[in-house]
Scaffold this motif. Sequence first.
Motif, PDB file in Angstrom:
ATOM      1  N   VAL A  20      40.236  33.972  40.511  1.00 23.16           N
ATOM      2  CA  VAL A  20      38.968  33.905  41.445  1.00 23.16           C
ATOM      3  C   VAL A  20      38.669  35.156  41.270  1.00 23.16           C
ATOM      4  O   VAL A  20      39.108  36.326  41.605  1.00 23.16           O
ATOM      5  CB  VAL A  20      39.814  33.173  43.000  1.00 23.16           C
ATOM      6  CG1 VAL A  20      38.133  33.494  44.148  1.00 23.16           C
ATOM      7  CG2 VAL A  20      39.968  32.050  43.587  1.00 23.16           C
ATOM      8  N   LEU A  21      37.415  35.210  41.782  1.00 23.88           N
ATOM      9  CA  LEU A  21      36.621  37.101  41.401  1.00 23.88           C
ATOM     10  C   LEU A  21      36.001  36.761  42.471  1.00 23.88           C
ATOM     11  O   LEU A  21      36.049  36.348  43.990  1.00 23.88           O
ATOM     12  CB  LEU A  21      34.929  36.308  40.973  1.00 23.88           C
ATOM     13  CG  LEU A  21      35.358  35.996  39.162  1.00 23.88           C
ATOM     14  CD1 LEU A  21      33.659  35.952  38.972  1.00 23.88           C
ATOM     15  CD2 LEU A  21      35.993  37.256  38.295  1.00 23.88           C
ATOM     16  N   SER A  24      34.902  43.288  43.158  1.00 24.64           N
ATOM     17  CA  SER A  24      35.777  44.261  41.842  1.00 24.64           C
ATOM     18  C   SER A  24      36.903  43.663  41.196  1.00 24.64           C
ATOM     19  O   SER A  24      37.244  44.453  40.066  1.00 24.64           O
ATOM     20  CB  SER A  24      35.547  45.535  42.844  1.00 24.64           C
ATOM     21  OG  SER A  24      36.525  45.452  43.692  1.00 24.64           O
ATOM     22  N   SER A  25      37.219  42.925  41.442  1.00 20.07           N
ATOM     23  CA  SER A  25      38.176  42.502  40.426  1.00 20.07           C
ATOM     24  C   SER A  25      38.692  40.682  40.941  1.00 20.07           C
ATOM     25  O   SER A  25      38.116  40.207  41.163  1.00 20.07           O
ATOM     26  CB  SER A  25      40.151  43.353  41.331  1.00 20.07           C
ATOM     27  OG  SER A  25      39.749  42.360  42.796  1.00 20.07           O
ATOM     28  N   ILE A  26      39.360  40.937  39.915  1.00 18.69           N
ATOM     29  CA  ILE A  26      39.836  39.102  39.521  1.00 18.69           C
ATOM     30  C   ILE A  26      41.455  39.207  40.189  1.00 18.69           C
ATOM     31  O   ILE A  26      41.981  39.674  40.894  1.00 18.69           O
ATOM     32  CB  ILE A  26      40.441  38.925  38.177  1.00 18.69           C
ATOM     33  CG1 ILE A  26      38.753  38.688  37.789  1.00 18.69           C
ATOM     34  CG2 ILE A  26      40.955  37.750  37.873  1.00 18.69           C
ATOM     35  CD1 ILE A  26      39.175  38.311  36.212  1.00 18.69           C
ATOM     36  N   CYS A  46      34.830  33.704  33.715  1.00 18.34           N
ATOM     37  CA  CYS A  46      34.239  34.671  34.049  1.00 18.34           C
ATOM     38  C   CYS A  46      33.003  34.574  33.463  1.00 18.34           C
ATOM     39  O   CYS A  46      31.515  35.284  33.139  1.00 18.34           O
ATOM     40  CB  CYS A  46      34.385  35.830  33.065  1.00 18.34           C
ATOM     41  SG  CYS A  46      36.191  36.572  33.412  1.00 18.34           S
ATOM     42  N   GLY A  47      31.940  33.109  33.781  1.00 18.59           N
ATOM     43  CA  GLY A  47      31.025  32.450  33.412  1.00 18.59           C
ATOM     44  C   GLY A  47      30.755  31.840  34.087  1.00 18.59           C
ATOM     45  O   GLY A  47      28.951  31.580  34.147  1.00 18.59           O
ATOM     46  N   LYS A  78      33.106  43.552  32.670  1.00 17.68           N
ATOM     47  CA  LYS A  78      33.744  43.915  32.799  1.00 17.68           C
ATOM     48  C   LYS A  78      35.271  42.410  33.879  1.00 17.68           C
ATOM     49  O   LYS A  78      36.262  43.459  34.046  1.00 17.68           O
ATOM     50  CB  LYS A  78      33.112  44.379  34.713  1.00 17.68           C
ATOM     51  CG  LYS A  78      34.170  45.146  35.430  1.00 17.68           C
ATOM     52  CD  LYS A  78      34.051  45.891  36.518  1.00 17.68           C
ATOM     53  CE  LYS A  78      33.192  44.589  37.806  1.00 17.68           C
ATOM     54  NZ  LYS A  78      33.124  45.924  38.715  1.00 17.68           N
ATOM     55  N   CYS A  79      34.475  41.636  33.834  1.00 17.97           N
ATOM     56  CA  CYS A  79      35.972  40.713  34.023  1.00 17.97           C
ATOM     57  C   CYS A  79      36.523  39.438  33.265  1.00 17.97           C
ATOM     58  O   CYS A  79      37.726  39.625  33.644  1.00 17.97           O
ATOM     59  CB  CYS A  79      34.754  39.414  34.566  1.00 17.97           C
ATOM     60  SG  CYS A  79      35.747  37.493  35.237  1.00 17.97           S
TER      61      CYS A  79
END
Length: 92
Positions: A20-21, A24-26, A46-47, A78-79
């Motif tokens: 889950v995005l 600023s991070s996963i 990430c899309g 970044k993702c």
Amino acid sequence: VSPRAAIPVLIAAAACAVLVLSSSSITPVAAAMFCGDCDIICGASCGGDGVRAECAGKCDGQSPAEACENCLRVAKRKCLTSCGDYCATHCT
């Protein structure tokens, strides 16, 4: 449908459940990640909406299209980097 043909669909579905995005991070939710599937998992994760949400201020229809495109490109990179690092560290 053969079980082998269903694998890419299952991987894509798992990717949505696995990652889950945030801004600023996963953050992992739950599920096993297989090392050979990191690129597929991260590509699917990430899309989507998380990357677009991160660029909402630049993709609001009032900002230049180039600013939106640049933000989406940077956010996706970044993702993918964060996801790839996490997957490589936690895959089985």
